[in-house]
Design a protein around this motif. Structure first.
Motif, PDB file in Angstrom:
ATOM      1  N   UNK A   1       0.847  -1.180   0.000  1.00  0.00           N
ATOM      2  CA  UNK A   1       0.000   0.000   0.000  1.00  0.00           C
ATOM      3  C   UNK A   1       0.885   1.233   0.000  1.00  0.00           C
ATOM      4  N   UNK A   2       0.527   2.237  -0.777  1.00  0.00           N
ATOM      5  CA  UNK A   2       1.362   3.427  -0.909  1.00  0.00           C
ATOM      6  C   UNK A   2       0.606   4.673  -0.457  1.00  0.00           C
ATOM      7  N   UNK A   3       1.242   5.442   0.436  1.00  0.00           N
ATOM      8  CA  UNK A   3       0.762   6.771   0.782  1.00  0.00           C
ATOM      9  C   UNK A   3       1.728   7.760   0.153  1.00  0.00           C
ATOM     10  N   UNK A   4       1.257   8.503  -0.835  1.00  0.00           N
ATOM     11  CA  UNK A   4       2.101   9.401  -1.604  1.00  0.00           C
ATOM     12  C   UNK A   4       1.744  10.844  -1.266  1.00  0.00           C
ATOM     13  N   UNK A   5       2.626  11.521  -0.541  1.00  0.00           N
ATOM     14  CA  UNK A   5       2.401  12.907  -0.137  1.00  0.00           C
ATOM     15  C   UNK A   5       3.025  13.836  -1.174  1.00  0.00           C
ATOM     16  N   UNK A   6       2.232  14.754  -1.705  1.00  0.00           N
ATOM     17  CA  UNK A   6       2.756  15.650  -2.728  1.00  0.00           C
ATOM     18  C   UNK A   6       1.933  16.930  -2.789  1.00  0.00           C
ATOM     19  N   UNK A   7       2.548  17.979  -3.332  1.00  0.00           N
ATOM     20  CA  UNK A   7       1.834  19.236  -3.576  1.00  0.00           C
ATOM     21  C   UNK A   7       1.296  19.299  -4.993  1.00  0.00           C
ATOM     22  N   UNK A   8       1.944  18.571  -5.897  1.00  0.00           N
ATOM     23  CA  UNK A   8       1.706  18.767  -7.322  1.00  0.00           C
ATOM     24  C   UNK A   8       1.219  17.494  -8.004  1.00  0.00           C
ATOM     25  N   UNK A   9       0.632  17.687  -9.166  1.00  0.00           N
ATOM     26  CA  UNK A   9       0.095  16.539  -9.900  1.00  0.00           C
ATOM     27  C   UNK A   9       1.121  15.887 -10.809  1.00  0.00           C
ATOM     28  N   UNK A  10       2.308  16.491 -10.950  1.00  0.00           N
ATOM     29  CA  UNK A  10       3.236  15.969 -11.960  1.00  0.00           C
ATOM     30  C   UNK A  10       3.658  14.535 -11.663  1.00  0.00           C
ATOM     31  N   UNK A  11       3.855  14.179 -10.382  1.00  0.00           N
ATOM     32  CA  UNK A  11       4.234  12.799 -10.076  1.00  0.00           C
ATOM     33  C   UNK A  11       3.050  11.856 -10.280  1.00  0.00           C
ATOM     34  N   UNK A  12       1.822  12.389 -10.148  1.00  0.00           N
ATOM     35  CA  UNK A  12       0.633  11.552 -10.315  1.00  0.00           C
ATOM     36  C   UNK A  12       0.398  11.187 -11.772  1.00  0.00           C
ATOM     37  N   UNK A  13       1.130  11.841 -12.671  1.00  0.00           N
ATOM     38  CA  UNK A  13       1.075  11.455 -14.083  1.00  0.00           C
ATOM     39  C   UNK A  13       1.924  10.224 -14.347  1.00  0.00           C
ATOM     40  N   UNK A  14       2.792   9.900 -13.390  1.00  0.00           N
ATOM     41  CA  UNK A  14       3.661   8.724 -13.493  1.00  0.00           C
ATOM     42  C   UNK A  14       3.221   7.607 -12.537  1.00  0.00           C
ATOM     43  N   UNK A  15       2.753   7.994 -11.350  1.00  0.00           N
ATOM     44  CA  UNK A  15       2.257   7.035 -10.358  1.00  0.00           C
ATOM     45  C   UNK A  15       0.771   7.307 -10.195  1.00  0.00           C
ATOM     46  N   UNK A  16      -0.054   6.459 -10.757  1.00  0.00           N
ATOM     47  CA  UNK A  16      -1.500   6.700 -10.778  1.00  0.00           C
ATOM     48  C   UNK A  16      -2.124   6.392  -9.417  1.00  0.00           C
ATOM     49  N   UNK A  17      -2.779   7.376  -8.792  1.00  0.00           N
ATOM     50  CA  UNK A  17      -3.410   7.121  -7.495  1.00  0.00           C
ATOM     51  C   UNK A  17      -4.785   6.470  -7.673  1.00  0.00           C
ATOM     52  N   UNK A  18      -5.160   5.671  -6.703  1.00  0.00           N
ATOM     53  CA  UNK A  18      -6.521   5.141  -6.668  1.00  0.00           C
ATOM     54  C   UNK A  18      -7.443   6.105  -5.943  1.00  0.00           C
ATOM     55  N   UNK A  19      -6.853   6.820  -4.957  1.00  0.00           N
ATOM     56  CA  UNK A  19      -7.615   7.773  -4.160  1.00  0.00           C
ATOM     57  C   UNK A  19      -6.780   9.037  -3.969  1.00  0.00           C
ATOM     58  N   UNK A  20      -7.446  10.176  -3.917  1.00  0.00           N
ATOM     59  CA  UNK A  20      -6.794  11.445  -3.627  1.00  0.00           C
ATOM     60  C   UNK A  20      -7.494  12.061  -2.421  1.00  0.00           C
ATOM     61  N   UNK A  21      -6.697  12.492  -1.431  1.00  0.00           N
ATOM     62  CA  UNK A  21      -7.247  13.093  -0.219  1.00  0.00           C
ATOM     63  C   UNK A  21      -6.680  14.495  -0.059  1.00  0.00           C
ATOM     64  N   UNK A  22      -7.535  15.434   0.284  1.00  0.00           N
ATOM     65  CA  UNK A  22      -7.105  16.800   0.530  1.00  0.00           C
ATOM     66  C   UNK A  22      -6.915  17.003   2.029  1.00  0.00           C
ATOM     67  N   UNK A  23      -5.719  17.433   2.396  1.00  0.00           N
ATOM     68  CA  UNK A  23      -5.376  17.684   3.794  1.00  0.00           C
ATOM     69  C   UNK A  23      -5.444  19.179   4.049  1.00  0.00           C
ATOM     70  N   UNK A  24      -6.109  19.599   5.130  1.00  0.00           N
ATOM     71  CA  UNK A  24      -6.150  21.008   5.520  1.00  0.00           C
ATOM     72  C   UNK A  24      -6.431  21.089   7.014  1.00  0.00           C
ATOM     73  N   UNK A  25      -5.691  21.951   7.683  1.00  0.00           N
ATOM     74  CA  UNK A  25      -5.885  22.181   9.108  1.00  0.00           C
ATOM     75  C   UNK A  25      -5.856  20.879   9.906  1.00  0.00           C
ATOM     76  N   UNK A  26      -4.921  19.992   9.542  1.00  0.00           N
ATOM     77  CA  UNK A  26      -4.723  18.781  10.332  1.00  0.00           C
ATOM     78  C   UNK A  26      -5.736  17.686  10.132  1.00  0.00           C
ATOM     79  N   UNK A  27      -6.518  17.773   9.066  1.00  0.00           N
ATOM     80  CA  UNK A  27      -7.545  16.767   8.805  1.00  0.00           C
ATOM     81  C   UNK A  27      -7.612  16.458   7.303  1.00  0.00           C
ATOM     82  N   UNK A  28      -8.212  15.331   6.989  1.00  0.00           N
ATOM     83  CA  UNK A  28      -8.609  15.067   5.609  1.00  0.00           C
ATOM     84  C   UNK A  28      -9.982  15.698   5.429  1.00  0.00           C
ATOM     85  N   UNK A  29     -10.060  16.689   4.546  1.00  0.00           N
ATOM     86  CA  UNK A  29     -11.308  17.437   4.401  1.00  0.00           C
ATOM     87  C   UNK A  29     -12.096  17.063   3.152  1.00  0.00           C
ATOM     88  N   UNK A  30     -11.456  16.341   2.237  1.00  0.00           N
ATOM     89  CA  UNK A  30     -12.173  15.863   1.067  1.00  0.00           C
ATOM     90  C   UNK A  30     -11.406  14.691   0.469  1.00  0.00           C
TER      91      UNK A  30
END
Length: 257
Positions: A200-229
């Motif tokens: 299982x991979x948890x890929x932390x990133x700011x940008x989408x450029x790596x996601x063009x090479x490593x395809x995510x199954x799920x994307x989570x938005x982190x804000x204020x110490x929580x997953x908000x979306x």
């Protein structure tokens, strides 16, 4: 199949004045075979999550749980977490003067596997892994990360990933500081390991450029110490187009989704 379960995780960071709460209730489940991209503005707590799971002493878990295949990760020492199958590729890999890459890697593999790998097979294994990542064989006798460029350090992190064979790989801004060619090589290394085994991979990133090479199954938005979306790969493109303005600093964003 390996499963990492994070439930209502609250984490504070130790400061000179007083502990400061960074994570404010994180819930996330990562299963073998899945890639979860964690995206969000600076200071939102993404790296804190990775350090807390890995066991960095500066980060104090105040409540919540982290389970790997039902086992309490938070009750384990740092080395026990590594042996259990947790791997962290750091955003800023540290230099270790006086310790050669070859000694470091074999010592780490011995600790994780429970016995020293057969030397003849190990040399072939390391040589093959270094070749796949375009790492010059001369680097094996250089001190760990000492004098390495940013790209060389990140390739070394993925070399560790391929040799230590964890169940859960946490990649903290692995794309940071990489040029186009290095990004491709590092991404290919992650994809090779994913294809070869159940991880299982948890890929932390700011940008989408790596996601063009490593395809995510799920994307989570982190804000204020929580997953908000949370959403599928398409959410990453929305973030690329719109940024994090609607998430940053908004307490009420935790109610989204």
């Amino acid at each position: 199949m390996a499963t990492l379960e994070i439930k209502d995780l609250h984490v504070s960071v130790v400061t000179d004045e007083a502990p400061k709460e960074i994570l404010k209730g994180v819930d996330l489940t990562i299963k073998a075979g899945e890639t979860h991209a964690i995206m969000g503005p600076n200071g939102s707590g993404k790296s804190t999550l990775s350090y807390a799971i890995a066991g960095h002493p500066k980060y104090q878990v105040t409540s919540g749980s982290v389970l790997l295949d039902g086992e309490d990760v938070l009750a384990m020492s740092v080395d026990e977490r590594a042996r259990a199958g947790v791997f962290l590729a750091m955003q800023y890999p540290v230099e270790v003067p006086g310790v050669s890459m070859s000694n470091f890697l074999r010592t780490a593999a011995t600790a994780v596997r429970g016995e020293a790998p057969n030397l003849r097979h190990w040399v072939k294994e390391v040589k093959a892994a270094m070749g796949e990542l375009d790492i010059d064989s001369a680097f094996a006798e250089r001190s760990v990360n000492e004098g390495f460029s940013g790209g060389e350090k990140k390739r070394h992190e993925i070399l560790q990933l391929s040799l230590l064979k964890p169940k859960i790989a946490i990649l903290d801004e692995t794309d940071s500081g990489l040029d186009v060619d290095a990004l491709r090589v590092v991404s290919d290394g992650v994809n090779r390991y994913k294809a070869a085994g159940e991880v299982g991979v948890m890929l932390i990133t700011h940008y989408t450029r790596i996601l063009k090479h490593i395809s995510p199954d799920f994307v989570h938005v982190f804000a204020d110490g929580r997953i908000v979306e949370s959403g599928g790969p398409e959410l990453a493109q929305v973030l690329e187009d719109e940024g994090y303005v609607k998430y940053a600093g908004k307490q009420e964003a935790a109610k989204i989704g």
